[in-house]
Design a protein around this motif. Sequence first.
Motif, PDB file in Angstrom:
ATOM      1  N   MET A   1       0.819  -1.198   0.000  1.00  0.00           N
ATOM      2  CA  MET A   1       0.000   0.000   0.000  1.00  0.00           C
ATOM      3  C   MET A   1       0.860   1.257   0.000  1.00  0.00           C
ATOM      4  SD  MET A   1      -3.118  -0.846   2.607  1.00  0.00           S
ATOM      5  CE  MET A   1      -4.089   0.590   2.191  1.00  0.00           C
ATOM      6  N   GLY A   2       2.124   1.147   0.403  1.00  0.00           N
ATOM      7  CA  GLY A   2       2.961   2.318   0.430  1.00  0.00           C
ATOM      8  C   GLY A   2       2.758   3.204   1.641  1.00  0.00           C
ATOM      9  N   HIS A   3       2.024   2.739   2.652  1.00  0.00           N
ATOM     10  CA  HIS A   3       1.734   3.548   3.828  1.00  0.00           C
ATOM     11  C   HIS A   3       2.480   3.068   5.067  1.00  0.00           C
ATOM     12  CE1 HIS A   3      -1.514   5.889   2.041  1.00  0.00           C
ATOM     13  NE2 HIS A   3      -1.926   4.775   1.483  1.00  0.00           N
ATOM     14  N   GLY A   4       3.243   1.998   4.973  1.00  0.00           N
ATOM     15  CA  GLY A   4       3.870   1.441   6.161  1.00  0.00           C
ATOM     16  C   GLY A   4       2.846   0.657   6.957  1.00  0.00           C
ATOM     17  N   ALA A   5       3.046   0.594   8.264  1.00  0.00           N
ATOM     18  CA  ALA A   5       2.126  -0.137   9.133  1.00  0.00           C
ATOM     19  C   ALA A   5       0.758   0.536   9.137  1.00  0.00           C
ATOM     20  CB  ALA A   5       2.673  -0.191  10.553  1.00  0.00           C
ATOM     21  N   VAL A   6      -0.278  -0.282   9.198  1.00  0.00           N
ATOM     22  CA  VAL A   6      -1.650   0.222   9.264  1.00  0.00           C
ATOM     23  C   VAL A   6      -2.386  -0.496  10.388  1.00  0.00           C
ATOM     24  CG1 VAL A   6      -1.764   0.843   6.818  1.00  0.00           C
ATOM     25  CG2 VAL A   6      -2.517  -1.430   7.549  1.00  0.00           C
ATOM     26  N   TRP A   7      -3.479   0.100  10.833  1.00  0.00           N
ATOM     27  CA  TRP A   7      -4.299  -0.472  11.893  1.00  0.00           C
ATOM     28  C   TRP A   7      -5.704  -0.678  11.367  1.00  0.00           C
ATOM     29  CZ3 TRP A   7      -2.416  -2.103  16.462  1.00  0.00           C
ATOM     30  CH2 TRP A   7      -1.133  -1.685  16.794  1.00  0.00           C
ATOM     31  N   PHE A   8      -6.186  -1.917  11.461  1.00  0.00           N
ATOM     32  CA  PHE A   8      -7.557  -2.241  11.079  1.00  0.00           C
ATOM     33  C   PHE A   8      -8.380  -2.344  12.351  1.00  0.00           C
ATOM     34  CE2 PHE A   8     -10.839  -5.530  10.501  1.00  0.00           C
ATOM     35  CZ  PHE A   8     -11.587  -4.899   9.526  1.00  0.00           C
ATOM     36  N   LYS A   9      -9.501  -1.671  12.379  1.00  0.00           N
ATOM     37  CA  LYS A   9     -10.370  -1.733  13.547  1.00  0.00           C
ATOM     38  C   LYS A   9     -11.745  -2.214  13.110  1.00  0.00           C
ATOM     39  CE  LYS A   9     -11.845   0.657  17.650  1.00  0.00           C
ATOM     40  NZ  LYS A   9     -11.750   1.857  18.463  1.00  0.00           N
ATOM     41  N   ALA A  10     -12.173  -3.337  13.668  1.00  0.00           N
ATOM     42  CA  ALA A  10     -13.504  -3.880  13.428  1.00  0.00           C
ATOM     43  C   ALA A  10     -14.289  -3.700  14.719  1.00  0.00           C
ATOM     44  CB  ALA A  10     -13.433  -5.360  13.048  1.00  0.00           C
ATOM     45  N   ASN A  11     -15.150  -2.703  14.750  1.00  0.00           N
ATOM     46  CA  ASN A  11     -15.896  -2.386  15.957  1.00  0.00           C
ATOM     47  C   ASN A  11     -17.036  -3.374  16.190  1.00  0.00           C
ATOM     48  OD1 ASN A  11     -14.817   0.281  16.940  1.00  0.00           O
ATOM     49  ND2 ASN A  11     -15.196   0.754  14.800  1.00  0.00           N
ATOM     50  N   PRO A  12     -17.321  -3.678  17.454  1.00  0.00           N
ATOM     51  CA  PRO A  12     -18.503  -4.488  17.758  1.00  0.00           C
ATOM     52  C   PRO A  12     -19.751  -3.649  17.469  1.00  0.00           C
ATOM     53  CG  PRO A  12     -17.555  -3.633  19.777  1.00  0.00           C
ATOM     54  CD  PRO A  12     -16.615  -3.251  18.664  1.00  0.00           C
ATOM     55  N   VAL A  41     -18.531   2.007   6.678  1.00  0.00           N
ATOM     56  CA  VAL A  41     -19.507   2.406   7.695  1.00  0.00           C
ATOM     57  C   VAL A  41     -20.488   1.278   7.979  1.00  0.00           C
ATOM     58  CG1 VAL A  41     -21.346   4.052   8.217  1.00  0.00           C
ATOM     59  CG2 VAL A  41     -19.234   4.851   7.166  1.00  0.00           C
ATOM     60  N   GLY A  42     -20.909   0.578   6.946  1.00  0.00           N
ATOM     61  CA  GLY A  42     -21.881  -0.505   7.122  1.00  0.00           C
ATOM     62  C   GLY A  42     -21.411  -1.605   8.051  1.00  0.00           C
ATOM     63  N   HIS A  43     -20.134  -1.916   8.013  1.00  0.00           N
ATOM     64  CA  HIS A  43     -19.568  -2.952   8.885  1.00  0.00           C
ATOM     65  C   HIS A  43     -18.964  -2.369  10.165  1.00  0.00           C
ATOM     66  CE1 HIS A  43     -19.584  -5.406   5.136  1.00  0.00           C
ATOM     67  NE2 HIS A  43     -19.879  -6.360   6.005  1.00  0.00           N
ATOM     68  N   GLY A  44     -18.783  -1.049  10.224  1.00  0.00           N
ATOM     69  CA  GLY A  44     -18.130  -0.435  11.378  1.00  0.00           C
ATOM     70  C   GLY A  44     -16.631  -0.643  11.359  1.00  0.00           C
ATOM     71  N   TRP A  45     -16.046  -0.766  10.159  1.00  0.00           N
ATOM     72  CA  TRP A  45     -14.616  -1.020  10.017  1.00  0.00           C
ATOM     73  C   TRP A  45     -13.885   0.251   9.606  1.00  0.00           C
ATOM     74  CZ3 TRP A  45     -15.052  -5.750   6.234  1.00  0.00           C
ATOM     75  CH2 TRP A  45     -15.597  -6.844   6.918  1.00  0.00           C
ATOM     76  N   SER A  46     -12.639   0.347  10.048  1.00  0.00           N
ATOM     77  CA  SER A  46     -11.788   1.437   9.582  1.00  0.00           C
ATOM     78  C   SER A  46     -10.352   0.946   9.487  1.00  0.00           C
ATOM     79  CB  SER A  46     -11.897   2.658  10.501  1.00  0.00           C
ATOM     80  OG  SER A  46     -11.588   2.323  11.828  1.00  0.00           O
ATOM     81  N   LEU A  47      -9.631   1.548   8.562  1.00  0.00           N
ATOM     82  CA  LEU A  47      -8.225   1.257   8.352  1.00  0.00           C
ATOM     83  C   LEU A  47      -7.484   2.579   8.493  1.00  0.00           C
ATOM     84  CD1 LEU A  47      -6.209  -1.011   7.525  1.00  0.00           C
ATOM     85  CD2 LEU A  47      -6.490  -0.195   5.157  1.00  0.00           C
ATOM     86  N   LEU A  48      -6.553   2.629   9.453  1.00  0.00           N
ATOM     87  CA  LEU A  48      -5.838   3.866   9.761  1.00  0.00           C
ATOM     88  C   LEU A  48      -4.337   3.654   9.644  1.00  0.00           C
ATOM     89  CD1 LEU A  48      -7.863   4.695  12.960  1.00  0.00           C
ATOM     90  CD2 LEU A  48      -7.823   6.103  10.904  1.00  0.00           C
ATOM     91  N   ARG A 178       2.456  13.376  15.047  1.00  0.00           N
ATOM     92  CA  ARG A 178       1.273  13.012  14.289  1.00  0.00           C
ATOM     93  C   ARG A 178       0.039  13.435  15.049  1.00  0.00           C
ATOM     94  NH1 ARG A 178      -2.546   9.722  16.410  1.00  0.00           N
ATOM     95  NH2 ARG A 178      -1.890   7.806  17.333  1.00  0.00           N
ATOM     96  N   PRO A 179      -1.028  13.753  14.343  1.00  0.00           N
ATOM     97  CA  PRO A 179      -2.291  14.024  15.028  1.00  0.00           C
ATOM     98  C   PRO A 179      -2.851  12.743  15.645  1.00  0.00           C
ATOM     99  CG  PRO A 179      -2.271  14.945  12.822  1.00  0.00           C
ATOM    100  CD  PRO A 179      -1.083  14.024  12.940  1.00  0.00           C
ATOM    101  N   ALA A 180      -3.813  12.902  16.509  1.00  0.00           N
ATOM    102  CA  ALA A 180      -4.440  11.767  17.174  1.00  0.00           C
ATOM    103  C   ALA A 180      -5.304  10.987  16.202  1.00  0.00           C
ATOM    104  CB  ALA A 180      -5.311  12.256  18.328  1.00  0.00           C
ATOM    105  N   ALA A 181      -5.407   9.689  16.420  1.00  0.00           N
ATOM    106  CA  ALA A 181      -6.377   8.884  15.686  1.00  0.00           C
ATOM    107  C   ALA A 181      -7.701   9.020  16.399  1.00  0.00           C
ATOM    108  CB  ALA A 181      -5.945   7.422  15.671  1.00  0.00           C
TER     109      ALA A 181
END
Length: 196
Positions: A1-12, A41-48, A178-181
């Motif tokens: 992806m060219g972004h380095g490490a990423v964080w995937f969050k799957a919210n309950p 948004v439909g799954h409540g997922w985000s990749l940061l 960096r700004p806050a997530a």
Amino acid sequence: MGHGAVWFKANPPAGAFEAALTSALSQWVPEHVLEPLAVDVGHGWSLLPDGGDLFRDVLNRGPADPRAWEEPLRPYASMRHALIPHAEEIELLGAPSARTTALPGISDRVIAGNTALRPDDLTRLRELRPRLVDWCMELADVGSRPLADGTTRRTGLRPATSAGLSREGCCPGADGHRPAAPGDSLPPGHPYGRCG
């Protein structure tokens, strides 16, 4: 992806609103939050993108001056103040509300449902209720405007100079800035109600 490490969050389900909130915050206060790489948004997922060390991890490395909290709280307070005009929009995204006038009732429910504290501790908390009511009335009387209460519990505030804070946010990244997530600390609640 060219972004380095990423964080995937799957919210309950109870926290699924966070994906939409993450996206909205990146539009409303981009200088204070990480821009998501992707949001479903439909799954409540985000990749940061990776945002650097968590405050708790930095604190675990050794003693920290109590003033380490002061610097990250300034941009956090600034972000929350900037979000006041978006309070209703944040609630419409599904973030739970904790309006000032509702706080005594919320406190009552939390205390009534608590099974972890000793009875004498619960009694002391109940005895503090009149003070809580007074504080809430005082805030309401001065026109303090609440925000919706997103309840992410990830401890993401970073210490001040020991971790190298940026002027725009409270959290160092790989380069020290960096700004806050959006999920780093607690998204909007009453501006005086939470600080971490």
